[in-house]
Design a protein around this motif. Structure first.
Motif, short mmCIF file in Angstrom:
data_model
loop_
_atom_site.label_atom_id
_atom_site.label_comp_id
_atom_site.label_asym_id
_atom_site.label_seq_id
_atom_site.Cartn_x
_atom_site.Cartn_y
_atom_site.Cartn_z
N GLU A 38 0.81 -1.15 0.09
CA GLU A 38 -0.09 0.00 -0.06
C GLU A 38 0.94 1.31 0.17
O GLU A 38 1.93 1.01 0.58
N VAL A 39 0.05 2.22 -0.46
CA VAL A 39 1.02 3.59 -0.45
C VAL A 39 0.09 4.58 0.42
O VAL A 39 -1.34 4.69 0.03
N LEU A 40 0.39 5.40 0.89
CA LEU A 40 -0.21 6.90 1.42
C LEU A 40 0.15 8.12 0.69
O LEU A 40 1.24 8.27 0.48
N LEU A 41 -0.76 8.50 0.10
CA LEU A 41 -0.64 9.78 -0.64
C LEU A 41 -1.44 10.72 -0.07
O LEU A 41 -2.34 10.96 0.82
N GLU A 42 -0.65 12.02 -0.48
CA GLU A 42 -1.39 13.38 -0.06
C GLU A 42 -1.58 14.03 -1.36
O GLU A 42 -0.68 14.08 -2.12
N THR A 43 -2.59 14.24 -1.65
CA THR A 43 -3.29 14.81 -2.74
C THR A 43 -2.80 16.06 -2.89
O THR A 43 -2.72 17.20 -2.18
N VAL A 44 -2.26 16.54 -4.27
CA VAL A 44 -1.65 17.78 -4.86
C VAL A 44 -2.81 18.61 -5.55
O VAL A 44 -3.18 19.67 -5.31
N CYS A 45 -3.25 18.00 -6.37
CA CYS A 45 -4.41 18.48 -7.48
C CYS A 45 -5.25 17.44 -7.85
O CYS A 45 -4.75 16.14 -8.40
N LEU A 46 -6.45 17.95 -8.40
CA LEU A 46 -7.63 17.09 -8.78
C LEU A 46 -8.05 17.66 -10.11
O LEU A 46 -8.53 18.83 -10.18
N SER A 47 -8.51 16.78 -11.11
CA SER A 47 -9.36 17.25 -12.06
C SER A 47 -10.70 17.00 -11.83
O SER A 47 -11.15 15.94 -11.26
N VAL A 48 -11.44 17.91 -12.26
CA VAL A 48 -12.96 18.06 -12.20
C VAL A 48 -13.47 17.88 -13.72
O VAL A 48 -13.37 18.74 -14.31
N ASP A 49 -14.11 17.00 -13.90
CA ASP A 49 -14.83 16.40 -15.14
C ASP A 49 -16.19 16.12 -15.40
O ASP A 49 -16.60 15.55 -14.40
N PRO A 50 -16.76 16.54 -16.58
CA PRO A 50 -18.09 16.25 -16.89
C PRO A 50 -18.55 14.67 -16.66
O PRO A 50 -19.72 14.39 -16.33
N TYR A 51 -17.54 13.87 -17.14
CA TYR A 51 -17.90 12.36 -17.25
C TYR A 51 -18.37 11.96 -15.71
O TYR A 51 -18.90 10.97 -15.67
N ALA A 109 -2.10 -2.10 -3.85
CA ALA A 109 -1.61 -2.43 -5.14
C ALA A 109 -3.08 -2.94 -5.91
O ALA A 109 -3.12 -2.54 -7.28
N GLN A 110 -3.96 -3.56 -5.45
CA GLN A 110 -5.00 -4.12 -6.09
C GLN A 110 -5.80 -2.89 -6.62
O GLN A 110 -6.20 -2.54 -7.62
N ALA A 111 -6.05 -1.87 -5.59
CA ALA A 111 -6.97 -0.54 -5.96
C ALA A 111 -6.29 -0.06 -7.08
O ALA A 111 -6.97 0.48 -8.13
N ILE A 112 -4.94 0.14 -7.14
CA ILE A 112 -4.19 0.80 -8.18
C ILE A 112 -4.47 0.12 -9.46
O ILE A 112 -4.80 0.62 -10.48
N SER A 113 -4.50 -1.15 -9.59
CA SER A 113 -4.46 -1.84 -10.96
C SER A 113 -6.07 -1.88 -11.39
O SER A 113 -6.48 -2.09 -12.54
N GLN A 114 -7.18 -1.48 -10.26
CA GLN A 114 -8.51 -1.43 -10.74
C GLN A 114 -9.00 -0.10 -11.26
O GLN A 114 -10.00 0.16 -11.40
N ARG A 115 -7.80 0.81 -11.16
CA ARG A 115 -8.08 2.29 -11.57
C ARG A 115 -7.38 2.58 -12.60
O ARG A 115 -6.65 3.68 -12.54
N PRO A 116 -7.42 2.01 -13.68
CA PRO A 116 -6.55 2.75 -14.89
C PRO A 116 -6.99 4.04 -15.34
O PRO A 116 -8.13 4.28 -15.52
#
Ligand code: NAP
Length: 351
Positions: A38-51, A109-116
């Protein structure tokens, strides 16, 4: 290690109604210790999209998977690795991928592979001090490759052809119009406000800009293009697109990129009246960047070159803080943005 974080959740699915701030919830949750892989992430910026609106309908078999109401919303983002027990990721590195709408998050790792995202999962991002991480959400992200494959791979404008683009001051539209200009087309942008019309003409070099809310939209277009446009790059659908298609020359082509004006409709939207397509003998073609995934590295290299040479200007509307995510999302449906909508969490939370 911090023991809690704040995240943005969708409270309930919304079908046939406009998205509102009360459909979102900010909530504090505990952060457990990292497990293996597992990795612990600190969010820097996020994309906001119509989809993402399409992920909020609750409709089974919709064109995009639905969000899990028990988990934070997630979208393309840049994050900093705070801690890692996953080989290949080290503390301090920046990563690009599908990131939770959370100040901090744990990904296995599993979550990462499920979110391409496109053809890649979470990948390391080596940035110089001059580079903005948000560019990887806009021109060098899904936005840019959508515009690239929509124009280079689908619309294929030839020098001298005229292209009309809707949502022309938005993320995809502003880049699509600039690429069509690079390829030699004449470009007319449709957008709502005088400020946006001035930006696309004065800053981006579009040939003209038209208010799509005009009661005389077909005539306004035909005054600028007497024979009718050769290409319509459609980001909005609905009545605006019906009006544009009624003006087109024969032969002409419609590149269907998105239908944002319909996403709040009762049936989930995406309905097109094909009468003008029939009457004008139009070619109507949808696309997504995934159809061109083998060419993605080359497209990104070309976009990076155009950004570097100033042939493409990256427009951004940046909101600040996790709590601004709902407003940023609503802004897409109210014309609140110019260029790419990004939420920056550049002041890391102290929780
Ligand atoms: P965006 O254009 O940055 O933001 C949305 C813009 O759409 C708003 O700023 C607004 O601009 C316009 N808009 C909103 N509601 C409207 C309405 N009812 N009628 C007319 N215009 C309206 O968003 P984006 O990320 O670039 O996405 C643009 C379109 O591309 C969307 O339809 C999206 O779903 C689609 N898309 C498709 C793909 C693909 O794979 N094909 C990938 C990415 C995005 P104004 O101020 O001009 O009204």
């Amino acid at each position: 290690m911090p023991d809690s974080t704040t995240s943005v959740y969708l409270k309930s699915y919304i079908l046939g109604d406009a998205l509102r701030a009360e459909h979102f919830e900010l909530s504090e949750t505990a952060l457990r210790p990292l497990a293996d892989a597992e990795v612990l992430l600190e969010t820097v910026c996020l994309s906001v999209d119509p989809y993402l609106r399409g992920c909020m309908t609750g409709m089974a078999n919709y064109y995009v998977p639905q969000l899990d109401l028990r988990a934070p919303i997630h979208s393309l983002g840049v994050a900093r690795v705070l801690d890692s027990r996953l080989p290949g990721y080290a503390a301090g590195e920046l990563v690009l991928g599908s990131i939770d709408w959370s100040a901090r998050s744990i990904l296995s790792a599993q979550a990462i592979s499920q979110r391409p995202v496109g053809r890649r999962t979470l990948r390391r991002l080596a940035l110089t001090a001059q580079e903005h991480p948000s560019r990887y959400l806009g021109v060098l992200g899904i936005t840019g490759i959508t515009a690239f494959f929509g124009i280079v791979g689908t619309a294929k404008p030839r020098p001298g052809e005229t292209m009309v683009v809707s949502a022309a001051a938005g993320a995809v539209g502003s880049v699509a119009g600039q690429i069509a200009k690079i390829l030699g087309a004449r470009v007319i942008g449709l957008t709502s406000s005088p400020e946006k019309r001035s930006v696309i003409v004065e800053r981006l070099g579009f040939d003209a800009a038209v208010d799509y809310r005009s009661a005389t939209l077909p005539q306004d277009l035909l005054e600028l293009v007497p024979g009718g446009p050769d290409i319509y790059f459609d980001n909005v659908g609905g009545a605006v697109s019906q009006a544009v298609m009624s003006t087109m020359r024969h032969p002409a082509r419609v590149v269907e990129c998105g239908q944002i004006s319909s996403y709040d409709d009762q049936d989930g939207g995406w309905m097109v009246d094909i009468r003008p397509i029939h009457r004008h003998g139009l070619r109507f073609e949808g696309f997504t960047p995934s159809l061109f995934s083998e060419f993605e590295p080359a497209a990104l290299a070309q976009l990076e070159h155009w950004l570097g040479t100033g042939q493409i200007i990256a427009l951004e509307t940046v909101h600040h803080g996790l709590e601004s995510l709902p407003a940023a999302m609503l802004g897409l449906f109210r014309g609140g943005n110019i260029g790419k909508t990004v939420v920056s969490l550049d002041q890391p939370a102290t929780d």
